[in-house]
Design a protein around this motif. Structure first.
Motif, PDB file in Angstrom:
ATOM      1  N   ASN A 306     -26.409  23.284  12.654  1.00  0.00           N
ATOM      2  CA  ASN A 306     -27.173  22.829  12.413  1.00  0.00           C
ATOM      3  C   ASN A 306     -27.681  22.457  11.479  1.00  0.00           C
ATOM      4  O   ASN A 306     -27.046  23.436  10.254  1.00  0.00           O
ATOM      5  CB  ASN A 306     -27.843  24.380  13.365  1.00  0.00           C
ATOM      6  N   LEU A 307     -28.381  21.101  10.586  1.00  0.00           N
ATOM      7  CA  LEU A 307     -28.223  21.180   9.713  1.00  0.00           C
ATOM      8  C   LEU A 307     -29.752  21.010   9.113  1.00  0.00           C
ATOM      9  O   LEU A 307     -30.534  20.558  10.289  1.00  0.00           O
ATOM     10  CB  LEU A 307     -27.428  19.492   9.487  1.00  0.00           C
ATOM     11  N   MET A 308     -29.655  21.142   7.994  1.00  0.00           N
ATOM     12  CA  MET A 308     -31.212  20.534   7.321  1.00  0.00           C
ATOM     13  C   MET A 308     -30.659  19.492   6.275  1.00  0.00           C
ATOM     14  O   MET A 308     -30.285  20.036   5.197  1.00  0.00           O
ATOM     15  CB  MET A 308     -31.961  21.424   7.122  1.00  0.00           C
ATOM     16  N   VAL A 309     -31.591  18.864   5.957  1.00  0.00           N
ATOM     17  CA  VAL A 309     -31.431  17.858   4.924  1.00  0.00           C
ATOM     18  C   VAL A 309     -32.668  17.311   4.018  1.00  0.00           C
ATOM     19  O   VAL A 309     -33.511  17.628   4.897  1.00  0.00           O
ATOM     20  CB  VAL A 309     -30.680  16.315   5.495  1.00  0.00           C
ATOM     21  N   ARG A 310     -32.832  17.783   2.822  1.00  0.00           N
ATOM     22  CA  ARG A 310     -33.695  17.772   1.901  1.00  0.00           C
ATOM     23  C   ARG A 310     -33.630  16.688   0.517  1.00  0.00           C
ATOM     24  O   ARG A 310     -32.501  16.687  -0.152  1.00  0.00           O
ATOM     25  CB  ARG A 310     -34.485  19.406   1.367  1.00  0.00           C
ATOM     26  N   SER A 311     -35.015  16.184   0.506  1.00  0.00           N
ATOM     27  CA  SER A 311     -35.009  15.418  -0.609  1.00  0.00           C
ATOM     28  C   SER A 311     -36.509  15.164  -1.176  1.00  0.00           C
ATOM     29  O   SER A 311     -37.299  15.922  -0.704  1.00  0.00           O
ATOM     30  CB  SER A 311     -34.598  13.793   0.044  1.00  0.00           C
ATOM     31  N   LYS A 312     -36.475  14.394  -2.081  1.00  0.00           N
ATOM     32  CA  LYS A 312     -38.796  14.955  -3.199  1.00  0.00           C
ATOM     33  C   LYS A 312     -38.663  13.482  -2.551  1.00  0.00           C
ATOM     34  O   LYS A 312     -39.992  13.764  -2.566  1.00  0.00           O
ATOM     35  CB  LYS A 312     -37.703  14.875  -4.412  1.00  0.00           C
ATOM     36  N   TYR A 313     -38.651  12.708  -1.568  1.00  0.00           N
ATOM     37  CA  TYR A 313     -38.940  11.266  -1.537  1.00  0.00           C
ATOM     38  C   TYR A 313     -38.969  11.258  -0.280  1.00  0.00           C
ATOM     39  O   TYR A 313     -37.587  11.151   0.619  1.00  0.00           O
ATOM     40  CB  TYR A 313     -39.149  10.356  -2.547  1.00  0.00           C
ATOM     41  N   PRO A 314     -39.812  10.650   0.239  1.00  0.00           N
ATOM     42  CA  PRO A 314     -39.590   9.939   1.679  1.00  0.00           C
ATOM     43  C   PRO A 314     -38.341   8.709   2.058  1.00  0.00           C
ATOM     44  O   PRO A 314     -37.416   9.419   2.934  1.00  0.00           O
ATOM     45  CB  PRO A 314     -41.220   9.426   2.507  1.00  0.00           C
ATOM     46  N   GLU A 315     -37.807   8.378   0.623  1.00  0.00           N
ATOM     47  CA  GLU A 315     -37.178   6.943   0.878  1.00  0.00           C
ATOM     48  C   GLU A 315     -35.918   7.225   0.339  1.00  0.00           C
ATOM     49  O   GLU A 315     -35.165   7.294   1.519  1.00  0.00           O
ATOM     50  CB  GLU A 315     -37.680   5.769  -0.219  1.00  0.00           C
ATOM     51  N   THR A 316     -35.891   8.239  -0.753  1.00  0.00           N
ATOM     52  CA  THR A 316     -34.476   9.238  -1.086  1.00  0.00           C
ATOM     53  C   THR A 316     -34.578  10.079   0.797  1.00  0.00           C
ATOM     54  O   THR A 316     -33.246   9.856   0.844  1.00  0.00           O
ATOM     55  CB  THR A 316     -34.659   9.681  -1.879  1.00  0.00           C
ATOM     56  N   LEU A 317     -35.307  10.511   1.033  1.00  0.00           N
ATOM     57  CA  LEU A 317     -35.046  11.568   2.192  1.00  0.00           C
ATOM     58  C   LEU A 317     -34.098  10.422   2.949  1.00  0.00           C
ATOM     59  O   LEU A 317     -32.788  11.214   3.869  1.00  0.00           O
ATOM     60  CB  LEU A 317     -35.722  12.402   2.547  1.00  0.00           C
ATOM     61  N   LYS A 318     -35.004   9.647   3.696  1.00  0.00           N
ATOM     62  CA  LYS A 318     -34.570   8.753   4.632  1.00  0.00           C
ATOM     63  C   LYS A 318     -33.009   8.408   3.893  1.00  0.00           C
ATOM     64  O   LYS A 318     -32.032   8.150   4.782  1.00  0.00           O
ATOM     65  CB  LYS A 318     -35.283   7.190   4.928  1.00  0.00           C
ATOM     66  N   ASP A 319     -32.106   7.629   2.506  1.00  0.00           N
ATOM     67  CA  ASP A 319     -31.515   7.442   2.935  1.00  0.00           C
ATOM     68  C   ASP A 319     -30.472   8.537   3.073  1.00  0.00           C
ATOM     69  O   ASP A 319     -29.493   8.459   3.128  1.00  0.00           O
ATOM     70  CB  ASP A 319     -31.191   7.268   1.113  1.00  0.00           C
ATOM     71  N   LEU A 320     -30.646   9.867   2.205  1.00  0.00           N
ATOM     72  CA  LEU A 320     -29.785  10.528   2.471  1.00  0.00           C
ATOM     73  C   LEU A 320     -29.186  11.009   3.838  1.00  0.00           C
ATOM     74  O   LEU A 320     -28.138  11.181   4.206  1.00  0.00           O
ATOM     75  CB  LEU A 320     -29.697  12.051   1.830  1.00  0.00           C
ATOM     76  N   VAL A 321     -30.207  11.216   5.032  1.00  0.00           N
ATOM     77  CA  VAL A 321     -30.179  10.925   6.053  1.00  0.00           C
ATOM     78  C   VAL A 321     -29.498  10.398   7.206  1.00  0.00           C
ATOM     79  O   VAL A 321     -28.090  10.902   7.549  1.00  0.00           O
ATOM     80  CB  VAL A 321     -31.640  11.162   7.110  1.00  0.00           C
ATOM     81  N   GLY A 322     -29.186   9.080   6.050  1.00  0.00           N
ATOM     82  CA  GLY A 322     -28.360   7.731   6.669  1.00  0.00           C
ATOM     83  C   GLY A 322     -27.257   8.381   6.422  1.00  0.00           C
ATOM     84  O   GLY A 322     -26.072   8.193   7.324  1.00  0.00           O
ATOM     85  N   ARG A 323     -26.730   8.660   5.607  1.00  0.00           N
ATOM     86  CA  ARG A 323     -25.677   9.183   4.681  1.00  0.00           C
ATOM     87  C   ARG A 323     -24.758  10.410   4.898  1.00  0.00           C
ATOM     88  O   ARG A 323     -23.929  10.199   5.488  1.00  0.00           O
ATOM     89  CB  ARG A 323     -25.348   9.661   3.060  1.00  0.00           C
ATOM     90  N   VAL A 324     -25.693  11.350   6.075  1.00  0.00           N
ATOM     91  CA  VAL A 324     -24.816  12.631   6.593  1.00  0.00           C
ATOM     92  C   VAL A 324     -24.318  12.075   8.042  1.00  0.00           C
ATOM     93  O   VAL A 324     -23.461  12.100   8.063  1.00  0.00           O
ATOM     94  CB  VAL A 324     -26.048  13.607   6.667  1.00  0.00           C
ATOM     95  N   GLU A 325     -25.594  10.824   8.223  1.00  0.00           N
ATOM     96  CA  GLU A 325     -25.099  10.828   9.175  1.00  0.00           C
ATOM     97  C   GLU A 325     -23.581   9.886   9.991  1.00  0.00           C
ATOM     98  O   GLU A 325     -23.419  10.203  10.502  1.00  0.00           O
ATOM     99  CB  GLU A 325     -26.020   9.677  10.250  1.00  0.00           C
ATOM    100  N   ASP A 326     -24.088   8.991   8.536  1.00  0.00           N
ATOM    101  CA  ASP A 326     -22.522   8.592   8.683  1.00  0.00           C
ATOM    102  C   ASP A 326     -21.411   9.657   8.386  1.00  0.00           C
ATOM    103  O   ASP A 326     -20.052   9.700   9.419  1.00  0.00           O
ATOM    104  CB  ASP A 326     -22.363   7.710   7.184  1.00  0.00           C
ATOM    105  N   LEU A 327     -21.320  10.494   7.606  1.00  0.00           N
ATOM    106  CA  LEU A 327     -20.722  11.417   7.487  1.00  0.00           C
ATOM    107  C   LEU A 327     -20.777  12.048   9.315  1.00  0.00           C
ATOM    108  O   LEU A 327     -19.165  12.892   9.458  1.00  0.00           O
ATOM    109  CB  LEU A 327     -21.276  12.372   6.404  1.00  0.00           C
ATOM    110  N   LEU A 328     -21.423  12.679   9.397  1.00  0.00           N
ATOM    111  CA  LEU A 328     -20.720  13.379  10.662  1.00  0.00           C
ATOM    112  C   LEU A 328     -20.262  12.267  11.625  1.00  0.00           C
ATOM    113  O   LEU A 328     -19.731  13.269  12.543  1.00  0.00           O
ATOM    114  CB  LEU A 328     -22.255  14.007  11.309  1.00  0.00           C
TER     115      LEU A 328
END
Ligand SMILES: [Zn+2]
Ligand SMILES: [Zn+2]
Length: 474
Positions: A306-328
């Motif tokens: 169960n994960l939570m991914v947080r970021s300061k801006y909508p664009e950086t949040l979406k980017d970080l989520v993409g990287r986490v999904e790749d990792l998963l």
């Protein structure tokens, strides 16, 4: 005999200097920052009208403090705020306002409306279908005052939502009373909308998708805190889970016939740990293992993170989520397991975008009550959390200023100390001062077309309305 280097029966103590240094740095930044910008005297509602509003708020103070204390004494978790919604409804009715209960399909959501579009106070009676926007005054400027009242399991009102509810309900009642004294003083509509389950759900997103903000031009609320602070960073949050599917087999006699789902989860956690070095300082990634198998002698067939991914801006949040999904997915590839990444489009909080001119109105209102909100940037954003008000603030102009409910600036949200403060005399003072603040912001905005234009221009300059509901589907 091996001697442990320390007492291993208990954890080490986090370094207290962190808190001390952060408090010193906050004080140093406050000293050089100067005052937060406030509306000039000739902008917004007339000074004598604000003075009368101030009197009205003081006359309501005993009831607002009683509401705050009542909620504090009856903490309820998200979607179970039955005592709270009844208490708010009763107080509104005592002032001649009939609220709608259970609006937008949410049992503990309440809505009431006053102002230009209301024939009389409490005209809205249909509990299932809030009045469509506009009505006989399709262009009446409309301000929504949002109210939270959910608590936390274990620590009660450790987020101070009881005080915030008194702020919002108090502001609404004060404006209603002012318009009773001075008919026509509200050249627009004011909506009180309670929003359940801020802590446990993303109810404001669901309410927004069901129409909470249709016809609303701006939305405001406060948040309890250890400082008076005009603005603070609130991170966007993407909640997700990853379910790994393996093949169970005897862990000793036939491990080669298995595929280990727990290995995949372990590699994913390791990957997240390594990823952290290459993410933005304010990004946060955190995860727990919800399922890691049952017994050691069977290769785990199923594991769930169960994960939570947080970021300061909508664009950086979406980017970080993409990287986490790749990792998963990479963890599944490495272990020969299957993976399903599960997300719910409703349970994501967007970063808060604060509206400059509305914040200036808030700062002026608080100075009138003897408070002096710190400007943005004084309190380190490393302490940032998230709120579903972010989802509102990207749809319409809004503010979510912080109001001080404790004399100790080291008291953190979600603690027993914060809960105690929210039910103390300092919390009571905040309940009243914040009620004046929100009411004054609404009155300023309703009374000054130039201010409304400035609010809209600030919102557009910051990117305008975001398609929050479609954000993750793009
Ligand atoms: Zn909270
Ligand atoms: Zn909160």
């Amino acid at each position: 005999m091996n001697r442990p280097v320390r007492d291993l029966s208990r954890p080490t103590t986090p370094c207290s200097a962190v808190q001390t240094r952060m408090a010193e740095e906050t004080a140093a930044r406050a000293a050089v920052a100067g005052p937060a910008p406030a509306l000039p005297e000739d902008v917004g509602a007339a000074a004598e009208l604000r003075a009368e509003l101030d009197e009205v708020v003081d006359s309501l103070a005993p009831e607002l403090v009683a509401l705050s204390r009542d909620l504090h004494a009856h903490p309820e978790v998200g979607h179970a705020e039955h005592h709270a919604v009844a208490a708010v409804a009763e107080l509104l009715r005592a002032h001649g306002i009939i609220p709608s209960l259970g609006v937008y399909g949410m049992d503990t959501a309440l809505r009431a409306e006053i102002g230009a579009d209301a024939a009389a106070h409490g005209e809205q009676r249909d509990s299932e279908a809030p009045r469509p926007p506009g009505g006989s005054h399709p262009h009446a400027p409309t301000m929504a005052i949002l109210a939270e009242y959910d608590a936390l399991p274990g620590v009660g009102h450790g987020c101070g939502h009881n005080v915030m509810c008194a702020n919002s309900v108090g502001a609404f009642l004060a404006l209603a009373e002012l318009s009773r004294r001075r008919p026509g003083v509200l050249p627009g509509r004011v909506i009180l909308q309670t929003t359940p389950a801020e802590e446990s759900d993303t109810a404001k997103e669901i309410l927004a998708q069901r129409g909470m903000l249709v016809g609303v031009d701006a939305a405001i609320q406060t948040h309890s805190y250890a400082h008076d602070l005009a603005d603070q960073t609130w991170l966007g949050v993407r909640r997700m889970s990853a379910v790994y599917t393996g093949i169970p087999s005897h862990a000793s006699s036939q491990p080669f016939m298995g595929r280990n789902a727990l290995d995949a989860a372990t590699l994913a956690l390791t990957g997240l740990g390594l990823l952290r070095q290459q993410i933005l300082p304010m990004d946060r990634v955190h995860a727990v293992v919800d399922d890691g198998g049952r017994v050691a002698n069977v290769i785990p067939e199923r594991a769930e993170l169960n994960l939570m991914v947080r970021s300061k801006y909508p664009e950086t949040l979406k980017d970080l989520v993409g990287r986490v999904e790749d990792l998963l997915r990479g963890a599944a590839l490495m272990t020969g397991t299957g993976v399903e990444i599960i997300t719910d489009p409703n349970t994501n909080e967007m970063p808060v975008r604060s509206n400059g001119p509305l914040l200036q109105a808030w700062v002026r209102s608080q100075r009138e009550r003897g408070r002096d909100p710190l400007p943005a940037g004084v309190v380190s954003e490393t302490v940032a959390a998230g709120t579903d008000f972010g989802n509102v603030s990207l749809r319409v102009p809004g503010i979510h200023p912080l109001i001080k409910v404790t004399d100790r600036d080291d008291v953190a949200l979600h603690t027993r100390e914060m809960a105690a403060a929210a039910g103390s005399p300092t919390g009571d003072a905040a309940a009243v001062d914040g009620a004046y603040g929100l009411a004054a912001v609404a009155l300023d905005w309703l009374h000054d077309a130039g201010l409304r234009d400035a609010v809209r221009a600030d919102f557009e300059a910051a990117g305008g309305a975001v398609d929050v509901a479609g954000f993750w589907g793009e």
